[in-house]
Design a protein around this motif. Sequence first.
Motif, PDB file in Angstrom:
ATOM      1  N   ILE A  25       0.866  -1.179   0.000  1.00  0.00           N
ATOM      2  CA  ILE A  25       0.000   0.000   0.000  1.00  0.00           C
ATOM      3  C   ILE A  25       0.899   1.224   0.000  1.00  0.00           C
ATOM      4  CG2 ILE A  25      -1.703   1.323   1.302  1.00  0.00           C
ATOM      5  CD1 ILE A  25      -2.814  -1.316   2.336  1.00  0.00           C
ATOM      6  N   ASP A  26       0.684   2.109  -0.970  1.00  0.00           N
ATOM      7  CA  ASP A  26       1.416   3.377  -1.018  1.00  0.00           C
ATOM      8  C   ASP A  26       0.626   4.399  -0.220  1.00  0.00           C
ATOM      9  OD1 ASP A  26       3.479   2.448  -2.636  1.00  0.00           O
ATOM     10  OD2 ASP A  26       2.330   2.816  -4.453  1.00  0.00           O
ATOM     11  N   PHE A  27       1.289   4.982   0.788  1.00  0.00           N
ATOM     12  CA  PHE A  27       0.620   5.946   1.654  1.00  0.00           C
ATOM     13  C   PHE A  27       1.626   6.974   2.131  1.00  0.00           C
ATOM     14  CE2 PHE A  27      -0.601   7.335   5.948  1.00  0.00           C
ATOM     15  CZ  PHE A  27      -1.812   7.934   5.642  1.00  0.00           C
ATOM     16  N   ALA A  28       1.302   8.234   1.936  1.00  0.00           N
ATOM     17  CA  ALA A  28       2.116   9.358   2.417  1.00  0.00           C
ATOM     18  C   ALA A  28       3.569   9.234   1.959  1.00  0.00           C
ATOM     19  CB  ALA A  28       2.036   9.470   3.937  1.00  0.00           C
ATOM     20  N   GLY A  29       3.756   8.849   0.703  1.00  0.00           N
ATOM     21  CA  GLY A  29       5.098   8.769   0.139  1.00  0.00           C
ATOM     22  C   GLY A  29       5.871   7.527   0.541  1.00  0.00           C
ATOM     23  N   GLN A  30       5.239   6.610   1.240  1.00  0.00           N
ATOM     24  CA  GLN A  30       5.897   5.369   1.647  1.00  0.00           C
ATOM     25  C   GLN A  30       5.169   4.183   1.032  1.00  0.00           C
ATOM     26  OE1 GLN A  30       5.548   5.320   5.923  1.00  0.00           O
ATOM     27  NE2 GLN A  30       7.645   6.036   6.170  1.00  0.00           N
ATOM     28  N   THR A  31       5.912   3.117   0.788  1.00  0.00           N
ATOM     29  CA  THR A  31       5.308   1.855   0.377  1.00  0.00           C
ATOM     30  C   THR A  31       5.373   0.914   1.570  1.00  0.00           C
ATOM     31  OG1 THR A  31       6.001   2.195  -1.908  1.00  0.00           O
ATOM     32  CG2 THR A  31       5.414  -0.048  -1.265  1.00  0.00           C
ATOM     33  N   ILE A  32       4.205   0.511   2.042  1.00  0.00           N
ATOM     34  CA  ILE A  32       4.116  -0.348   3.219  1.00  0.00           C
ATOM     35  C   ILE A  32       3.738  -1.750   2.753  1.00  0.00           C
ATOM     36  CG2 ILE A  32       2.996  -0.681   5.449  1.00  0.00           C
ATOM     37  CD1 ILE A  32       2.323   2.361   5.336  1.00  0.00           C
ATOM     38  N   THR A  33       4.435  -2.753   3.269  1.00  0.00           N
ATOM     39  CA  THR A  33       4.225  -4.136   2.861  1.00  0.00           C
ATOM     40  C   THR A  33       3.452  -4.894   3.931  1.00  0.00           C
ATOM     41  OG1 THR A  33       6.294  -4.093   1.628  1.00  0.00           O
ATOM     42  CG2 THR A  33       5.402  -6.256   2.149  1.00  0.00           C
ATOM     43  N   TYR A  34       2.493  -5.688   3.471  1.00  0.00           N
ATOM     44  CA  TYR A  34       1.692  -6.528   4.356  1.00  0.00           C
ATOM     45  C   TYR A  34       1.727  -7.963   3.855  1.00  0.00           C
ATOM     46  CZ  TYR A  34      -0.188  -2.246   6.338  1.00  0.00           C
ATOM     47  OH  TYR A  34      -0.311  -1.025   6.961  1.00  0.00           O
ATOM     48  N   LYS A  35       1.693  -8.915   4.796  1.00  0.00           N
ATOM     49  CA  LYS A  35       1.643 -10.338   4.474  1.00  0.00           C
ATOM     50  C   LYS A  35       0.244 -10.832   4.809  1.00  0.00           C
ATOM     51  CE  LYS A  35       4.982 -13.383   5.267  1.00  0.00           C
ATOM     52  NZ  LYS A  35       5.919 -14.255   6.028  1.00  0.00           N
ATOM     53  N   VAL A  36      -0.385 -11.543   3.855  1.00  0.00           N
ATOM     54  CA  VAL A  36      -1.737 -12.053   4.057  1.00  0.00           C
ATOM     55  C   VAL A  36      -1.726 -13.078   5.192  1.00  0.00           C
ATOM     56  CG1 VAL A  36      -3.658 -13.325   3.016  1.00  0.00           C
ATOM     57  CG2 VAL A  36      -2.386 -11.657   1.640  1.00  0.00           C
ATOM     58  N   VAL A  37      -2.570 -12.825   6.212  1.00  0.00           N
ATOM     59  CA  VAL A  37      -2.667 -13.744   7.355  1.00  0.00           C
ATOM     60  C   VAL A  37      -4.012 -14.466   7.396  1.00  0.00           C
ATOM     61  CG1 VAL A  37      -0.973 -12.558   8.791  1.00  0.00           C
ATOM     62  CG2 VAL A  37      -3.374 -11.867   8.906  1.00  0.00           C
ATOM     63  N   SER A  38      -5.034 -13.900   6.756  1.00  0.00           N
ATOM     64  CA  SER A  38      -6.316 -14.596   6.705  1.00  0.00           C
ATOM     65  C   SER A  38      -7.139 -14.130   5.516  1.00  0.00           C
ATOM     66  CB  SER A  38      -7.110 -14.392   8.001  1.00  0.00           C
ATOM     67  OG  SER A  38      -7.549 -13.061   8.097  1.00  0.00           O
ATOM     68  N   ILE A  39      -7.963 -15.056   5.027  1.00  0.00           N
ATOM     69  CA  ILE A  39      -8.890 -14.774   3.927  1.00  0.00           C
ATOM     70  C   ILE A  39     -10.236 -15.342   4.344  1.00  0.00           C
ATOM     71  CG2 ILE A  39      -9.417 -15.155   1.495  1.00  0.00           C
ATOM     72  CD1 ILE A  39      -6.379 -15.612   1.078  1.00  0.00           C
ATOM     73  N   ASN A  40     -11.254 -14.488   4.368  1.00  0.00           N
ATOM     74  CA  ASN A  40     -12.582 -14.916   4.815  1.00  0.00           C
ATOM     75  C   ASN A  40     -13.648 -14.352   3.899  1.00  0.00           C
ATOM     76  OD1 ASN A  40     -11.914 -16.166   7.518  1.00  0.00           O
ATOM     77  ND2 ASN A  40     -10.993 -14.141   7.755  1.00  0.00           N
ATOM     78  N   VAL A  41     -14.786 -15.018   3.871  1.00  0.00           N
ATOM     79  CA  VAL A  41     -15.968 -14.523   3.169  1.00  0.00           C
ATOM     80  C   VAL A  41     -17.030 -14.269   4.234  1.00  0.00           C
ATOM     81  CG1 VAL A  41     -17.766 -15.052   1.479  1.00  0.00           C
ATOM     82  CG2 VAL A  41     -15.416 -15.773   1.048  1.00  0.00           C
ATOM     83  N   ALA A  42     -17.678 -13.103   4.163  1.00  0.00           N
ATOM     84  CA  ALA A  42     -18.682 -12.727   5.159  1.00  0.00           C
ATOM     85  C   ALA A  42     -19.881 -12.105   4.467  1.00  0.00           C
ATOM     86  CB  ALA A  42     -18.081 -11.739   6.153  1.00  0.00           C
ATOM     87  N   THR A  43     -20.984 -12.034   5.179  1.00  0.00           N
ATOM     88  CA  THR A  43     -22.156 -11.329   4.667  1.00  0.00           C
ATOM     89  C   THR A  43     -21.928  -9.828   4.831  1.00  0.00           C
ATOM     90  OG1 THR A  43     -23.243 -11.477   6.815  1.00  0.00           O
ATOM     91  CG2 THR A  43     -23.727 -13.240   5.229  1.00  0.00           C
ATOM     92  N   PRO A  44     -22.648  -9.025   4.083  1.00  0.00           N
ATOM     93  CA  PRO A  44     -22.426  -7.569   4.149  1.00  0.00           C
ATOM     94  C   PRO A  44     -22.656  -6.955   5.522  1.00  0.00           C
ATOM     95  CG  PRO A  44     -23.716  -8.137   2.216  1.00  0.00           C
ATOM     96  CD  PRO A  44     -23.593  -9.389   3.027  1.00  0.00           C
ATOM     97  N   ASP A  45     -23.437  -7.594   6.365  1.00  0.00           N
ATOM     98  CA  ASP A  45     -23.722  -7.027   7.688  1.00  0.00           C
ATOM     99  C   ASP A  45     -22.848  -7.611   8.804  1.00  0.00           C
ATOM    100  OD1 ASP A  45     -24.852  -9.514   7.518  1.00  0.00           O
ATOM    101  OD2 ASP A  45     -26.729  -8.964   8.490  1.00  0.00           O
TER     102      ASP A  45
END
Length: 144
Positions: A25-45
């Motif tokens: 994610i590019d934010f405020a002139g920096q590139t921040i790296t994230y590692k995927v820790v979870s993937i879920n499917v949910a209802t909109p509410d």
Amino acid sequence: MADRLMFDKLNGFGMKAERGDLFHIDFAGQTITYKVVSINVATPDDFTRLKIEPGRDIVTLLICTPYGINDHRLLVTGERTAMPETMEEQCESDGTTVYLTLYVIAFWIIVFVVASATLVHDEHGEEDVRRVYPSATFRSIRMV
């Protein structure tokens, strides 16, 4: 925005996100790296998986799923991690800003050249035509 691919690559368009994948994610002139820790499917509410967790730097990407139906939400959560050196070099040498600047400069140069040519033609155009076609007659039409 229906014709845009935003986070669609997270679930089935070309590749599918998996635990351990990295995203940036590019934010405020920096590139921040994230590692995927979870993937879920949910209802909109269902907001139970969207919580601030003290002491953890996490982000959750949220998109509608399945494609075309969009009645659920795909939640891809990543935890901040160090950027691999190869990715760091890639981000530093991106050059997107340089190319954008060059395109803007080129655009304004073209606008200046066309405007200058138009002004010069308006000032001298009729005289040049009279030299080539001395018997030509001209009528002035004024638009009010």
